[in-house]
Scaffold this motif. Sequence first.
Motif, PDB file in Angstrom:
ATOM      1  N   GLN A   1      -1.724   1.688  -9.650  1.00 24.62           N
ATOM      2  CA  GLN A   1      -2.232   0.494  -8.980  1.00 24.62           C
ATOM      3  C   GLN A   1      -1.966  -0.750  -9.822  1.00 24.62           C
ATOM      4  O   GLN A   1      -1.537  -1.792  -9.310  1.00 24.62           O
ATOM      5  CB  GLN A   1      -3.730   0.634  -8.693  1.00 24.62           C
TER       6      GLN A   1
ATOM      7  N   LYS B   1      -8.127  -0.384  -9.305  1.00 29.09           N
ATOM      8  CA  LYS B   1      -8.494   1.032  -9.337  1.00 29.09           C
ATOM      9  C   LYS B   1      -8.304   1.513 -10.775  1.00 29.09           C
ATOM     10  O   LYS B   1      -7.214   1.925 -11.160  1.00 29.09           O
ATOM     11  CB  LYS B   1      -7.614   1.822  -8.355  1.00 29.09           C
TER      12      LYS B   1
ATOM     13  N   LYS C   1       0.857  -1.184   0.000  1.00 28.40           N
ATOM     14  CA  LYS C   1       0.000   0.000   0.000  1.00 28.40           C
ATOM     15  C   LYS C   1       0.894   1.235   0.000  1.00 28.40           C
ATOM     16  O   LYS C   1       1.819   1.337   0.808  1.00 28.40           O
ATOM     17  CB  LYS C   1      -0.910   0.006   1.225  1.00 28.40           C
TER      18      LYS C   1
ATOM     19  N   VAL D   1      -2.777   3.822  -3.492  1.00 27.15           N
ATOM     20  CA  VAL D   1      -3.038   2.521  -4.102  1.00 27.15           C
ATOM     21  C   VAL D   1      -2.843   1.401  -3.083  1.00 27.15           C
ATOM     22  O   VAL D   1      -1.953   1.452  -2.225  1.00 27.15           O
ATOM     23  CB  VAL D   1      -2.125   2.248  -5.326  1.00 27.15           C
ATOM     24  N   ASP D   2      -3.708   0.446  -3.185  1.00 23.93           N
ATOM     25  CA  ASP D   2      -3.561  -0.842  -2.529  1.00 23.93           C
ATOM     26  C   ASP D   2      -3.393  -1.830  -3.677  1.00 23.93           C
ATOM     27  O   ASP D   2      -4.302  -2.002  -4.500  1.00 23.93           O
ATOM     28  CB  ASP D   2      -4.805  -1.157  -1.703  1.00 23.93           C
ATOM     29  N   ALA D   3      -2.225  -2.457  -3.758  1.00 21.64           N
ATOM     30  CA  ALA D   3      -1.916  -3.305  -4.915  1.00 21.64           C
ATOM     31  C   ALA D   3      -2.937  -4.418  -5.113  1.00 21.64           C
ATOM     32  O   ALA D   3      -3.093  -4.922  -6.224  1.00 21.64           O
ATOM     33  CB  ALA D   3      -0.513  -3.894  -4.777  1.00 21.64           C
TER      34      ALA D   3
END
Length: 313
Positions: free
Chosen positions: A111, A105, A87, A99-101
């Motif tokens: 991302q 998104k 993240k 971004v949260d991998a």
Amino acid sequence: MKRISGLIVMVVTLAFSANAQEYVALNYTFHKGELFELEQKSRSETYMTVNDIVQRTTRDYNNIITIDVTDVQPGKTTLTFRYKDLKFNFNAKNQNIFVDAKVAKADEPFQAGLAKVLNQPFTVEIQTTGIINKVEGLDNILDNASNVFNDLKKDEQEAYKKLMKDQFGTSAFQSWLEQLLIMYPAHGIKTGTQWEENVPLRGGLVGSVDLYWNLQTWDAQTAKVGGTNKIKTDKVQLLTLDDGIKATAEISGTTSSNYLIMRSSGLPSICVQNTDMSGDYTYKANKAKRIKHDLKVPVKVVTNASYKIKQMK
């Protein structure tokens, strides 16, 4: 007489044993098949004053990395790293990238890039003292991940690729790891001992880091170590900053660290670090960037980080 001689021998033996117990040998000891998990939480804030206007950039990391012991040789070990959670929050110039991998998104290309980094193996070869011989495979992972930017405009491609490399590339990763892990002396030490090493400042800035550690306390299972990193850039080396600006940097600072070491492996179970750096960038004159003459830009960087490493098997 024999009894007196025996008492003398016993006293000398006990004195030697007590003296030996004052010293402890610290090093990295791994066994093939072991698995560790590293949790990183950190925030870095950068303040730059350009033409009397303060620009603030923040970078937040909340990552989990697995570390497999894949090969053990005399004097060195190969560790295989994988990002399990990744993240990243980047905020600068009214632009926010969070971004949260693991969470798609569609409106954020970064991302998609980080998603391709997850669970991809790369290796670190480390000596028993903690000196890192090499990091392999990470740049190939990032090159592959950066292909997701190919449909963007050229300037956007370059910006995203630079951000990816600056934050997660081999040089940045090795510099981060060298300042996280302790490099142990080759001989036994006792409480109060200080030792030091020097490594290059890798990644975006060019310079060197003087690393100092001191042993505070220890027992059979753990050791407490304090650390201080003195960071100094090379003021004549030309750098490429965000937006393609060319500059030199005259920046220095200190990182203070506190470690609780697992003696079984040598890894820190807990590490807390605080960094404070300040100095100046000198932007080089560039008509294309609307910089009419060399411009001195004061900069301050504050970073607070905490790490936990636990053995999974």
